[in-house]
Scaffold this active site. Structure first.
Site, PDB file in Angstrom:
ATOM      1  N   GLY A 259      38.912  42.170  38.158  1.00 52.68           N
ATOM      2  CA  GLY A 259      38.787  40.763  37.789  1.00 52.68           C
ATOM      3  C   GLY A 259      37.684  40.013  38.515  1.00 52.68           C
ATOM      4  O   GLY A 259      36.591  40.539  38.757  1.00 52.68           O
ATOM      5  N   ILE A 260      37.988  38.789  38.904  1.00 51.97           N
ATOM      6  CA  ILE A 260      36.971  37.921  39.508  1.00 51.97           C
ATOM      7  C   ILE A 260      36.589  38.441  40.896  1.00 51.97           C
ATOM      8  O   ILE A 260      35.427  38.358  41.295  1.00 51.97           O
ATOM      9  CB  ILE A 260      37.471  36.453  39.597  1.00 51.97           C
ATOM     10  CG1 ILE A 260      37.985  35.956  38.237  1.00 51.97           C
ATOM     11  CG2 ILE A 260      36.338  35.539  40.064  1.00 51.97           C
ATOM     12  CD1 ILE A 260      38.572  34.539  38.277  1.00 51.97           C
TER      13      ILE A 260
ATOM     14  N   ASP B  59      48.229  45.292  51.179  1.00 53.57           N
ATOM     15  CA  ASP B  59      49.169  44.389  50.531  1.00 53.57           C
ATOM     16  C   ASP B  59      49.153  43.139  51.406  1.00 53.57           C
ATOM     17  O   ASP B  59      49.567  43.184  52.568  1.00 53.57           O
ATOM     18  CB  ASP B  59      50.565  45.025  50.499  1.00 53.57           C
ATOM     19  CG  ASP B  59      51.603  44.104  49.874  1.00 53.57           C
ATOM     20  OD1 ASP B  59      51.324  42.902  49.703  1.00 53.57           O
ATOM     21  OD2 ASP B  59      52.704  44.589  49.574  1.00 53.57           O
ATOM     22  N   VAL B  60      48.669  42.037  50.873  1.00 57.08           N
ATOM     23  CA  VAL B  60      48.486  40.838  51.709  1.00 57.08           C
ATOM     24  C   VAL B  60      49.813  40.239  52.172  1.00 57.08           C
ATOM     25  O   VAL B  60      49.825  39.378  53.054  1.00 57.08           O
ATOM     26  CB  VAL B  60      47.619  39.749  51.020  1.00 57.08           C
ATOM     27  CG1 VAL B  60      46.216  40.256  50.760  1.00 57.08           C
ATOM     28  CG2 VAL B  60      48.270  39.228  49.737  1.00 57.08           C
TER      29      VAL B  60
ATOM     30  N   ASN C   1      41.044  36.023  47.889  1.00 54.21           N
ATOM     31  CA  ASN C   1      41.081  35.957  46.422  1.00 54.21           C
ATOM     32  C   ASN C   1      42.321  36.605  45.814  1.00 54.21           C
ATOM     33  O   ASN C   1      42.713  36.262  44.700  1.00 54.21           O
ATOM     34  CB  ASN C   1      39.808  36.647  45.892  1.00 54.21           C
ATOM     35  CG  ASN C   1      39.882  36.964  44.418  1.00 54.21           C
ATOM     36  OD1 ASN C   1      39.702  36.085  43.572  1.00 54.21           O
ATOM     37  ND2 ASN C   1      40.171  38.222  44.083  1.00 54.21           N
TER      38      ASN C   1
ATOM     39  N   TYR D 290      48.586  36.437  39.532  1.00 57.05           N
ATOM     40  CA  TYR D 290      48.131  35.567  38.452  1.00 57.05           C
ATOM     41  C   TYR D 290      48.316  36.270  37.108  1.00 57.05           C
ATOM     42  O   TYR D 290      49.228  35.946  36.364  1.00 57.05           O
ATOM     43  CB  TYR D 290      46.674  35.144  38.681  1.00 57.05           C
ATOM     44  CG  TYR D 290      46.019  34.567  37.460  1.00 57.05           C
ATOM     45  CD1 TYR D 290      46.508  33.394  36.890  1.00 57.05           C
ATOM     46  CD2 TYR D 290      44.950  35.207  36.836  1.00 57.05           C
ATOM     47  CE1 TYR D 290      45.956  32.886  35.724  1.00 57.05           C
ATOM     48  CE2 TYR D 290      44.385  34.702  35.683  1.00 57.05           C
ATOM     49  CZ  TYR D 290      44.883  33.543  35.118  1.00 57.05           C
ATOM     50  OH  TYR D 290      44.339  33.047  33.975  1.00 57.05           O
TER      51      TYR D 290
ATOM     52  N   TYR E 164      53.156  29.276  40.188  1.00 61.95           N
ATOM     53  CA  TYR E 164      51.724  29.552  40.387  1.00 61.95           C
ATOM     54  C   TYR E 164      50.948  28.276  40.745  1.00 61.95           C
ATOM     55  O   TYR E 164      50.198  28.242  41.723  1.00 61.95           O
ATOM     56  CB  TYR E 164      51.147  30.178  39.109  1.00 61.95           C
ATOM     57  CG  TYR E 164      49.656  30.438  39.186  1.00 61.95           C
ATOM     58  CD1 TYR E 164      49.164  31.552  39.856  1.00 61.95           C
ATOM     59  CD2 TYR E 164      48.736  29.562  38.604  1.00 61.95           C
ATOM     60  CE1 TYR E 164      47.793  31.791  39.934  1.00 61.95           C
ATOM     61  CE2 TYR E 164      47.377  29.791  38.679  1.00 61.95           C
ATOM     62  CZ  TYR E 164      46.909  30.901  39.345  1.00 61.95           C
ATOM     63  OH  TYR E 164      45.557  31.122  39.430  1.00 61.95           O
TER      64      TYR E 164
ATOM     65  N   LYS F 137      48.974  27.294  44.226  1.00 61.47           N
ATOM     66  CA  LYS F 137      47.534  26.994  44.298  1.00 61.47           C
ATOM     67  C   LYS F 137      47.291  25.593  44.869  1.00 61.47           C
ATOM     68  O   LYS F 137      46.234  25.322  45.452  1.00 61.47           O
ATOM     69  CB  LYS F 137      46.895  27.165  42.917  1.00 61.47           C
ATOM     70  CG  LYS F 137      46.874  28.619  42.442  1.00 61.47           C
ATOM     71  CD  LYS F 137      46.079  29.506  43.397  1.00 61.47           C
ATOM     72  CE  LYS F 137      45.976  30.935  42.918  1.00 61.47           C
ATOM     73  NZ  LYS F 137      45.146  31.793  43.788  1.00 61.47           N
TER      74      LYS F 137
ATOM     75  N   LEU G 264      39.715  28.141  33.832  1.00 59.31           N
ATOM     76  CA  LEU G 264      40.210  29.337  33.139  1.00 59.31           C
ATOM     77  C   LEU G 264      39.050  30.300  32.890  1.00 59.31           C
ATOM     78  O   LEU G 264      38.078  29.953  32.225  1.00 59.31           O
ATOM     79  CB  LEU G 264      40.859  28.932  31.806  1.00 59.31           C
ATOM     80  CG  LEU G 264      41.514  30.073  31.030  1.00 59.31           C
ATOM     81  CD1 LEU G 264      42.744  30.604  31.763  1.00 59.31           C
ATOM     82  CD2 LEU G 264      41.902  29.611  29.629  1.00 59.31           C
TER      83      LEU G 264
HETATM   84  N1  LIG Z   1      41.190  34.071  35.870  1.00 65.72           N
HETATM   85  C1  LIG Z   1      41.387  32.769  35.952  1.00 65.72           C
HETATM   86  O1  LIG Z   1      41.336  32.060  34.936  1.00 65.72           O
HETATM   87  C2  LIG Z   1      41.635  32.105  37.278  1.00 65.72           C
HETATM   88  C3  LIG Z   1      41.545  30.711  37.344  1.00 65.72           C
HETATM   89  C4  LIG Z   1      41.789  30.081  38.565  1.00 65.72           C
HETATM   90  C5  LIG Z   1      42.073  30.839  39.686  1.00 65.72           C
HETATM   91  N2  LIG Z   1      42.155  32.196  39.586  1.00 65.72           N
HETATM   92  C6  LIG Z   1      42.471  32.931  40.805  1.00 65.72           C
HETATM   93  O2  LIG Z   1      41.403  33.809  41.103  1.00 65.72           O
HETATM   94  C7  LIG Z   1      41.904  34.994  41.716  1.00 65.72           C
HETATM   95  C8  LIG Z   1      41.475  36.210  40.912  1.00 65.72           C
HETATM   96  O3  LIG Z   1      41.854  36.033  39.573  1.00 65.72           O
HETATM   97  P1  LIG Z   1      41.775  37.193  38.457  1.00 65.72           P
HETATM   98  O4  LIG Z   1      41.719  36.546  37.133  1.00 65.72           O
HETATM   99  O5  LIG Z   1      40.737  38.175  38.838  1.00 65.72           O
HETATM  100  O6  LIG Z   1      43.266  37.743  38.618  1.00 65.72           O
HETATM  101  P2  LIG Z   1      43.848  39.188  38.720  1.00 65.72           P
HETATM  102  O7  LIG Z   1      45.313  39.038  38.535  1.00 65.72           O
HETATM  103  O8  LIG Z   1      43.124  40.092  37.817  1.00 65.72           O
HETATM  104  O9  LIG Z   1      43.473  39.598  40.207  1.00 65.72           O
HETATM  105  C9  LIG Z   1      44.322  39.490  41.256  1.00 65.72           C
HETATM  106  C10 LIG Z   1      43.880  40.510  42.285  1.00 65.72           C
HETATM  107  O10 LIG Z   1      44.756  40.410  43.389  1.00 65.72           O
HETATM  108  C11 LIG Z   1      45.240  41.709  43.695  1.00 65.72           C
HETATM  109  N3  LIG Z   1      46.553  41.596  44.304  1.00 65.72           N
HETATM  110  C12 LIG Z   1      47.701  41.138  43.732  1.00 65.72           C
HETATM  111  N4  LIG Z   1      48.704  41.190  44.617  1.00 65.72           N
HETATM  112  C13 LIG Z   1      48.173  41.666  45.780  1.00 65.72           C
HETATM  113  C14 LIG Z   1      48.703  41.934  47.064  1.00 65.72           C
HETATM  114  N5  LIG Z   1      49.999  41.731  47.342  1.00 65.72           N
HETATM  115  N6  LIG Z   1      47.883  42.407  48.034  1.00 65.72           N
HETATM  116  C15 LIG Z   1      46.572  42.629  47.755  1.00 65.72           C
HETATM  117  N7  LIG Z   1      46.008  42.402  46.558  1.00 65.72           N
HETATM  118  C16 LIG Z   1      46.807  41.926  45.589  1.00 65.72           C
HETATM  119  C17 LIG Z   1      45.272  42.438  42.377  1.00 65.72           C
HETATM  120  O11 LIG Z   1      45.349  43.846  42.541  1.00 65.72           O
HETATM  121  C18 LIG Z   1      43.979  41.959  41.770  1.00 65.72           C
HETATM  122  O12 LIG Z   1      42.887  42.687  42.279  1.00 65.72           O
HETATM  123  C19 LIG Z   1      43.418  34.823  41.801  1.00 65.72           C
HETATM  124  O13 LIG Z   1      43.756  34.290  43.058  1.00 65.72           O
HETATM  125  C20 LIG Z   1      43.700  33.820  40.709  1.00 65.72           C
HETATM  126  O14 LIG Z   1      44.884  33.107  40.963  1.00 65.72           O
HETATM  127  C21 LIG Z   1      41.938  32.846  38.404  1.00 65.72           C
END
Ligand SMILES: NC(=O)c1ccc[n+]([C@@H]2O[C@H](COP(=O)([O-])OP(=O)(O)OC[C@H]3O[C@@H](n4cnc5c(N)ncnc54)[C@H](O)[C@@H]3O)[C@@H](O)[C@H]2O)c1
Length: 252
Positions: A16-17, A62-63, A89, A93, A157, A161, A189
């Protein structure tokens, strides 16, 4: 290159991001520790960065675990000798299903808070001694635009945040004299690769496009420049801030 000789940890950097942050920081010269609960994905990202000529390593973390987050920092220090940047990050989500607040069960609520709020604290505690000793550090916490707009059916959620913003402000005041900057980003988003099913609908995407000043979809790359700025010396006198990166949807 703005981050030459800097060491950055990106939690949730495997997909992801976070993956885009890892690549972006590496392109600016940082040595990147790709830390994720999805170890195989973290390994792929680290390998791709290396193949592109950058420096990176993967760490399983695992955070929610004090021990694992401490081990993550120790592994980074052993490999690269310092920690300059932490991108908090990782978050629950895309794994969550939207539902009415009455239907969220207590375990799910606790799990969201454990990852999205307490997890940040664990990671900060793990990297702080190194940053303090170095006399400088950059902590970037990923919040969400949902805390500004009050997105419905995601109460745990959105609450988590919102907590990230308070966490950022209070921590910034505690570590300012250590020359550690703590800021947060509120992404809009974003089509991140992992949220296409369940969390994000075509209607929501169309709605966001309409409400933005820049009326198009948002992608991970749209967030990378802000992370690099907050990780770099260019933002040395900025701390405790929350920056919305959402094409001008929220203006506050
Ligand atoms: N995609 C969006 O629209 C959006 C918008 C606002 C904020 N965000 C935030 O940006 C961040 C990344 O979003 P994304 O869309 O890539 O989401 P995602 O769910 O794809 O990524 C989450 C990441 O966190 C990791 N993760 C989850 N639980 C974990 C744990 N216990 N220990 C370590 N790693 C863990 C996952 O493996 C994954 O790599 C998140 O914090 C999300 O809340 C996303």
């Amino acid at each position: 290159m703005r981050l030459k000789n800097k060491v950055a940890i990106v939690t949730g950097g495997g997909v992801g991001i976070g993956k885009a942050y890892a690549h972006g920081l590496a392109k600016e010269g940082a040595k990147v520790v790709v830390a994720d609960i999805q170890e195989a994905e973290a390994r792929k990202v680290a390998a791709d960065i290396q193949q592109a000529g950058g420096e990176a390593m993967a760490v399983a973390v695992d955070v929610t675990s004090v021990e694992k987050t401490q081990a993550m920092a120790q592994t980074a220090l052993k490999a690269y000798g310092r920690i300059d940047i932490l991108v908090n990050n990782a978050g629950l989500y895309s794994a969550l299903k939207k539902k009415n607040f009455m239907e969220i069960d207590g375990d799910e609520w606790d799990r969201v808070m454990a990852v999205n709020v307490k997890g940040l604290w664990h990671c900060v505690k793990a990297v702080y001694p190194a940053m303090k000793q170095q006399g400088k550090g950059k902590i970037i916490n990923i919040s969400s635009g949902t805390m500004l707009s009050g997105s419905p059916f995601f109460l745990h959620y959105v609450s988590s945040k919102g907590a990230v913003i308070g966490f950022t402000r209070a921590l910034a005041r505690e570590v300012g004299n250590d020359n550690i900057c703590v800021n947060s980003i509120m992404p809009g988003l974003t089509i991140s690769g992992s949220n296409q099913e369940g969390v994000m609908t075509a209607e929501q995407l169309a709605d966001r496009r309409k409400r933005r000043a820049i009326q198009r979809d948002q992608y991970p790359q749209d967030l990378v420049g802000t992370v690099i700025f907050l990780a770099s010396d260019d933002s040395d006198f900025m701390t405790g801030q929350a920056i919305a990166v959402d094409g001008g949807m929220n203006m506050y």
